[in-house]
Design a protein around this motif. Structure first.
Motif, PDB file in Angstrom:
ATOM      1  N   ARG A   1      10.704  -6.348 -13.747  1.00 26.65           N
ATOM      2  CA  ARG A   1      10.675  -7.231 -12.577  1.00 26.65           C
ATOM      3  C   ARG A   1       9.443  -6.991 -11.705  1.00 26.65           C
ATOM      4  O   ARG A   1       9.491  -7.148 -10.489  1.00 26.65           O
ATOM      5  N   LEU A   2       8.333  -6.603 -12.327  1.00 24.76           N
ATOM      6  CA  LEU A   2       7.075  -6.412 -11.615  1.00 24.76           C
ATOM      7  C   LEU A   2       6.169  -7.594 -11.925  1.00 24.76           C
ATOM      8  O   LEU A   2       5.697  -7.744 -13.049  1.00 24.76           O
ATOM      9  N   THR A   3       5.945  -8.451 -10.942  1.00 22.55           N
ATOM     10  CA  THR A   3       5.156  -9.650 -11.186  1.00 22.55           C
ATOM     11  C   THR A   3       3.856  -9.666 -10.396  1.00 22.55           C
ATOM     12  O   THR A   3       2.873 -10.220 -10.857  1.00 22.55           O
ATOM     13  N   LYS A   4       3.835  -9.077  -9.208  1.00 21.79           N
ATOM     14  CA  LYS A   4       2.635  -9.094  -8.376  1.00 21.79           C
ATOM     15  C   LYS A   4       2.163  -7.672  -8.118  1.00 21.79           C
ATOM     16  O   LYS A   4       2.964  -6.733  -8.115  1.00 21.79           O
ATOM     17  N   ARG A   5       0.860  -7.529  -7.875  1.00 19.11           N
ATOM     18  CA  ARG A   5       0.327  -6.206  -7.547  1.00 19.11           C
ATOM     19  C   ARG A   5       0.963  -5.692  -6.268  1.00 19.11           C
ATOM     20  O   ARG A   5       1.254  -6.446  -5.351  1.00 19.11           O
ATOM     21  N   HIS A   6       1.167  -4.406  -6.209  1.00 13.57           N
ATOM     22  CA  HIS A   6       1.751  -3.692  -5.074  1.00 13.57           C
ATOM     23  C   HIS A   6       3.207  -4.062  -4.817  1.00 13.57           C
ATOM     24  O   HIS A   6       3.741  -3.745  -3.764  1.00 13.57           O
ATOM     25  N   SER A   7       3.850  -4.737  -5.762  1.00 16.62           N
ATOM     26  CA  SER A   7       5.277  -4.993  -5.610  1.00 16.62           C
ATOM     27  C   SER A   7       6.042  -3.738  -6.018  1.00 16.62           C
ATOM     28  O   SER A   7       5.595  -2.955  -6.851  1.00 16.62           O
ATOM     29  N   VAL A   8       7.201  -3.545  -5.397  1.00 15.23           N
ATOM     30  CA  VAL A   8       7.998  -2.341  -5.614  1.00 15.23           C
ATOM     31  C   VAL A   8       9.381  -2.752  -6.099  1.00 15.23           C
ATOM     32  O   VAL A   8       9.987  -3.673  -5.552  1.00 15.23           O
TER      33      VAL A   8
ATOM     34  N   LEU B   1      15.583   1.505  -0.737  1.00 16.16           N
ATOM     35  CA  LEU B   1      15.242   1.062   0.606  1.00 16.16           C
ATOM     36  C   LEU B   1      15.329  -0.453   0.667  1.00 16.16           C
ATOM     37  O   LEU B   1      15.033  -1.145  -0.309  1.00 16.16           O
ATOM     38  N   ALA B   2      15.723  -0.971   1.820  1.00 15.08           N
ATOM     39  CA  ALA B   2      15.724  -2.416   2.018  1.00 15.08           C
ATOM     40  C   ALA B   2      14.281  -2.898   2.109  1.00 15.08           C
ATOM     41  O   ALA B   2      13.355  -2.105   2.312  1.00 15.08           O
ATOM     42  N   ALA B   3      14.078  -4.196   1.964  1.00 15.28           N
ATOM     43  CA  ALA B   3      12.723  -4.746   1.959  1.00 15.28           C
ATOM     44  C   ALA B   3      11.994  -4.449   3.264  1.00 15.28           C
ATOM     45  O   ALA B   3      10.810  -4.119   3.272  1.00 15.28           O
ATOM     46  N   GLY B   4      12.678  -4.557   4.395  1.00 17.04           N
ATOM     47  CA  GLY B   4      12.047  -4.283   5.685  1.00 17.04           C
ATOM     48  C   GLY B   4      11.656  -2.825   5.837  1.00 17.04           C
ATOM     49  O   GLY B   4      10.593  -2.496   6.359  1.00 17.04           O
ATOM     50  N   GLN B   5      12.514  -1.933   5.371  1.00 14.42           N
ATOM     51  CA  GLN B   5      12.209  -0.503   5.442  1.00 14.42           C
ATOM     52  C   GLN B   5      11.052  -0.155   4.522  1.00 14.42           C
ATOM     53  O   GLN B   5      10.208   0.674   4.858  1.00 14.42           O
ATOM     54  N   GLU B   6      11.004  -0.785   3.366  1.00 13.44           N
ATOM     55  CA  GLU B   6       9.912  -0.542   2.414  1.00 13.44           C
ATOM     56  C   GLU B   6       8.583  -0.972   3.024  1.00 13.44           C
ATOM     57  O   GLU B   6       7.585  -0.274   2.923  1.00 13.44           O
ATOM     58  N   LYS B   7       8.586  -2.111   3.685  1.00 13.01           N
ATOM     59  CA  LYS B   7       7.361  -2.624   4.297  1.00 13.01           C
ATOM     60  C   LYS B   7       6.892  -1.704   5.419  1.00 13.01           C
ATOM     61  O   LYS B   7       5.708  -1.443   5.569  1.00 13.01           O
ATOM     62  N   LYS B   8       7.834  -1.184   6.219  1.00 16.08           N
ATOM     63  CA  LYS B   8       7.471  -0.263   7.292  1.00 16.08           C
ATOM     64  C   LYS B   8       6.898   1.032   6.747  1.00 16.08           C
ATOM     65  O   LYS B   8       5.979   1.601   7.315  1.00 16.08           O
ATOM     66  N   SER B   9       7.430   1.504   5.638  1.00 18.12           N
ATOM     67  CA  SER B   9       6.940   2.763   5.082  1.00 18.12           C
ATOM     68  C   SER B   9       5.533   2.613   4.503  1.00 18.12           C
ATOM     69  O   SER B   9       4.785   3.583   4.435  1.00 18.12           O
ATOM     70  N   LEU B  10       5.156   1.406   4.088  1.00 18.58           N
ATOM     71  CA  LEU B  10       3.826   1.181   3.533  1.00 18.58           C
ATOM     72  C   LEU B  10       2.781   0.892   4.599  1.00 18.58           C
ATOM     73  O   LEU B  10       1.587   0.995   4.333  1.00 18.58           O
ATOM     74  N   ALA B  11       3.215   0.513   5.806  1.00 21.74           N
ATOM     75  CA  ALA B  11       2.272   0.155   6.862  1.00 21.74           C
ATOM     76  C   ALA B  11       1.513   1.392   7.333  1.00 21.74           C
ATOM     77  O   ALA B  11       2.083   2.466   7.505  1.00 21.74           O
ATOM     78  N   SER B  12       0.223   1.225   7.520  1.00 19.48           N
ATOM     79  CA  SER B  12      -0.585   2.342   8.003  1.00 19.48           C
ATOM     80  C   SER B  12      -0.538   2.383   9.527  1.00 19.48           C
ATOM     81  O   SER B  12      -0.318   1.370  10.189  1.00 19.48           O
ATOM     82  N   SER B  13      -0.775   3.550  10.081  1.00 21.33           N
ATOM     83  CA  SER B  13      -0.758   3.675  11.533  1.00 21.33           C
ATOM     84  C   SER B  13      -2.064   3.141  12.101  1.00 21.33           C
ATOM     85  O   SER B  13      -3.107   3.147  11.446  1.00 21.33           O
ATOM     86  N   SER B  14      -2.017   2.688  13.333  1.00 26.35           N
ATOM     87  CA  SER B  14      -3.201   2.107  13.959  1.00 26.35           C
ATOM     88  C   SER B  14      -4.154   3.173  14.478  1.00 26.35           C
ATOM     89  O   SER B  14      -5.277   2.866  14.851  1.00 26.35           O
ATOM     90  N   GLY B  15      -3.720   4.416  14.544  1.00 25.39           N
ATOM     91  CA  GLY B  15      -4.585   5.488  15.012  1.00 25.39           C
ATOM     92  C   GLY B  15      -4.387   5.803  16.480  1.00 25.39           C
ATOM     93  O   GLY B  15      -4.953   6.746  17.002  1.00 25.39           O
ATOM     94  N   PHE B  16      -3.603   4.993  17.176  1.00 24.77           N
ATOM     95  CA  PHE B  16      -3.324   5.260  18.580  1.00 24.77           C
ATOM     96  C   PHE B  16      -1.909   4.796  18.891  1.00 24.77           C
ATOM     97  O   PHE B  16      -1.310   4.035  18.140  1.00 24.77           O
ATOM     98  N   THR B  17      -1.382   5.262  20.009  1.00 21.14           N
ATOM     99  CA  THR B  17      -0.041   4.892  20.432  1.00 21.14           C
ATOM    100  C   THR B  17      -0.108   4.314  21.835  1.00 21.14           C
ATOM    101  O   THR B  17      -0.721   4.911  22.725  1.00 21.14           O
ATOM    102  N   VAL B  18       0.500   3.159  22.057  1.00 20.41           N
ATOM    103  CA  VAL B  18       0.549   2.549  23.376  1.00 20.41           C
ATOM    104  C   VAL B  18       1.701   3.188  24.128  1.00 20.41           C
ATOM    105  O   VAL B  18       2.858   3.093  23.722  1.00 20.41           O
ATOM    106  N   ILE B  19       1.379   3.858  25.224  1.00 20.08           N
ATOM    107  CA  ILE B  19       2.401   4.549  26.005  1.00 20.08           C
ATOM    108  C   ILE B  19       2.997   3.622  27.054  1.00 20.08           C
ATOM    109  O   ILE B  19       4.198   3.571  27.251  1.00 20.08           O
TER     110      ILE B  19
END
Length: 97
Positions: A27-34, A63-81
């Motif tokens: 069931r792998l059809t597109k690149r970077h699909s999990v 993992l659910a699709a939303g959790q998978e997407k969050k785990s792959l997202a890179s950090s922006s390098g800063f945190t808005v306080i």
């Protein structure tokens, strides 16, 4: 129960139809699909046939699709306080006076 977490890293363009059919069976059809597969000899054999194209890890739960997407997202390098609600208005007022 544990699962294989399989991610397609490289494209199947230009490869034989046998390799493409193995990817479709996983069931792998597109690149970077999990996908998550049960740990069994059949899936292990399929993954072994396309080991150059995929990255594999074993996980305890899916993992659910939303959790998978969050785990792959890179950090922006800063945190808005804190955000100012009227920050632009205050700046404009400072420069106008």
């Amino acid at each position: 129960m544990s699962f294989f977490r399989v991610r397609l890293e490289r494209s199947a363009i230009g490869l034989s139809s046998k390799v493409r059919s193995v990817l479709h069976s996983l069931r792998l059809t597109k690149r970077h699909s999990v996908v998550y597969c049960d740990v069994n000899p059949i899936n292990a054999g399929r993954i072994f046939k396309v080991k150059e194209l995929v990255s594999v890890s074993t996980v305890k739960q899916k993992l659910a699709a939303g959790q998978e997407k969050k785990s792959l997202a890179s950090s922006s390098g800063f945190t808005v306080i804190h955000r100012y609600n009227n920050g632009l208005k205050e700046l404009n007022n400072m420069f106008e006076s």
